[in-house]
Enzyme design. Structure first.
Site, short mmCIF file in Angstrom:
data_model
loop_
_atom_site.label_atom_id
_atom_site.label_comp_id
_atom_site.label_asym_id
_atom_site.label_seq_id
_atom_site.Cartn_x
_atom_site.Cartn_y
_atom_site.Cartn_z
N THR A 34 55.11 6.46 12.95
CA THR A 34 56.26 7.33 13.21
C THR A 34 56.40 8.41 12.15
OG1 THR A 34 57.52 5.60 12.10
CG2 THR A 34 57.70 5.68 14.50
N ASP A 35 55.81 8.20 10.96
CA ASP A 35 56.07 9.16 9.86
C ASP A 35 55.57 10.56 10.19
OD1 ASP A 35 53.36 8.43 9.47
OD2 ASP A 35 53.57 8.06 7.31
N GLY A 119 40.89 -1.31 1.80
CA GLY A 119 40.61 -1.31 3.23
C GLY A 119 41.42 -2.34 3.99
N GLY A 121 44.81 -2.01 4.51
CA GLY A 121 46.04 -1.42 5.06
C GLY A 121 47.23 -1.58 4.15
N SER A 125 44.80 3.53 -1.54
CA SER A 125 44.54 4.95 -1.85
C SER A 125 45.80 5.64 -2.37
CB SER A 125 43.97 5.68 -0.63
OG SER A 125 44.72 5.39 0.51
N ASP A 169 53.25 6.24 2.72
CA ASP A 169 52.61 5.44 1.68
C ASP A 169 52.89 6.01 0.29
OD1 ASP A 169 51.68 4.37 4.00
OD2 ASP A 169 49.59 4.93 3.69
N TYR A 218 42.85 7.43 13.80
CA TYR A 218 44.17 7.82 13.29
C TYR A 218 44.44 9.30 13.61
CZ TYR A 218 48.02 8.39 9.96
OH TYR A 218 49.24 8.65 9.37
#
Ligand code: GLA
Length: 382
Positions: A34-35, A119, A121, A125, A169, A218
């Site tokens: 949603t972001d 990796g 989720g 990063s 994030d 994505y």
């Protein structure tokens, strides 16, 4: 790893005394994909983090090493910066953005160390980006505006790494607060901190399936949403993003949309409504109702948005059968990675053992299960 060990390692490698900064990974309670549609998300920072030990140099050289990845990096701040398609892009991307923003940048030595599973989720990063960004700005005594830092790190990922991620994030890694979830309006970046009841444990189950090829999918989902907006703008000229579309409007104009695009839009529109209700439920400490919204979110991600996978579905299904579980769903971008589970405090240990055994039996994979609680955002350690 404790800070003293990292500082000692830094002295061994670079022969200087560093400052240490730390930024956490995250888990998202609800509000997935949603972001980037200017909608709502509700993440929490977690105990896994990246630490950046850093010391300014008297020249214009930048040296970067990580204790988690192979290969050292050394370049001059005036060099043209190009992606190398490995971990170092998260660091160099942030340096690139700091340069572009016109912030002061001198030569530095950097040593990174992190424990965010990669990796999985959980935003390893973003943790690297924010730790490095925070460290470089603070080392120059620049005032840290945490919203601006989050945006800078997001741009690094969008422009340098080439992943068109939203703001969630980096934002939570900068602004998380211990024992709180953060309800963020991704349109205006206003947020509310919502206490998580001490009666509930956040349990993260790692399917051990890495979301390696997720970035192509994505970016495709983002493109699907943008196409939905373009089509819906004909009958609804006032809309700017899926955030502006109600469930009723979407149903009314269903015929205009190709079926796949319709389902993508339906996920986003219903997920935004779920996050808003979930915030109310958390405030009322109605964890049962909150958990029901988590379950609906998972089904919508599985069926409408198609970003789940067999292992995530199995993990969620097994979790739902355990005693003391309020809710379970996949968390993060999807295609592997982790589930988030809200579990009554006294049941968390038994939940961990049972889910791990049953998941292994069903898939042959030995999962990692982390019992955790919401942590603070980025900070200077020493
Ligand atoms: C990734 C992205 C975030 C967000 C989630 C899905 O974690 O980095 O911006 O879009 O996926 O909710």
């Amino acid at each position: 790893m404790d800070i003293e060990t990292l500082k000692r390692d830094f002295r061994t490698v670079y022969g200087e005394e560093p400052q240490v900064f730390r930024a956490p990974g995250r888990v998202n309670l609800i509000g997935e994909h949603t972001d980037y549609n200017e909608g709502f998300v509700m993440p929490a920072a977690i105990g896994f983090s990246t630490s950046a030990a850093i010391a300014l140099r008297s020249d214009t050289r930048i040296n970067v090493r990580s204790q988690n990845f192979e290969g050292a990096l050394s370049f001059d701040i005036n060099d043209e910066l190009r992606p190398k398609h490995n971990w170092s892009d998260y660091v160099v991307g942030v340096i690139d953005q700091i340069k572009r923003a016109g912030e002061r940048l001198r030569g530095v030595d950097i040593l990174l160390q992190g424990d965010v599973p990669i990796g999985a989720g959980l935003s390893s990063s973003a943790a690297i980006e924010v730790a490095v960004g925070f460290a470089l700005l603070d080392a120059e005594h620049a005032a840290i505006d945490r919203v601006r830092l989050a945006l800078l790190c997001q741009r690094a990922e969008n422009e340098f790494v080439g992943m068109r991620c939203g703001i969630m994030d980096q934002f939570i890694s900068c602004n998380g607060q211990r024992d709180h979830a953060l309800m963020l309006d991704c349109r205006n970046l206003q947020f509310r901190l919502l206490p998580i009841s001490p009666n509930a444990s956040i349990v993260i189950c790692n399917t051990m399936v890495k979301h390696q090829h997720a970035s192509g999918e994505y970016n495709q989902r983002r493109a699907d949403c943008e196409e939905g907006v373009r089509i819906l703008q004909k009958p609804l000229p006032g809309i700017r993003s899926l955030r502006d579309v109600s469930a009723e409007q979407l149903a009314r104009h269903r015929e205009l949309l190709p079926p796949v695009i319709y389902r993508r839009c339906r996920h986003v529109v219903t997920e935004n409504a779920r996050v808003e209700s979930a915030a109310d439920m958390l405030q009322k400490n109605d964890l049962r109702a909150f958990g029901e919204l988590m379950a609906k979110s998972h089904l919508s991600l599985r069926d409408d948005y198609e970003v789940s996978c067999r292992e995530l579905d199995i993990m969620v299904e097994i979790a739902g059968e355990q005693a003391g579980v309020f809710g379970a769903r996949m968390t993060g971008g999807g295609f592997g990675g982790c589930t988030i589970n809200l579990v009554a405090h006294g049941h968390a240990e038994a939940f961990r053992t049972r889910v791990a055994a049953q998941y292994e039996k069903a898939t042959g994979l030995k999962p990692d299960v982390y019992i955790t609680s919401a942590a603070d955002g980025a900070t200077r350690m020493a």
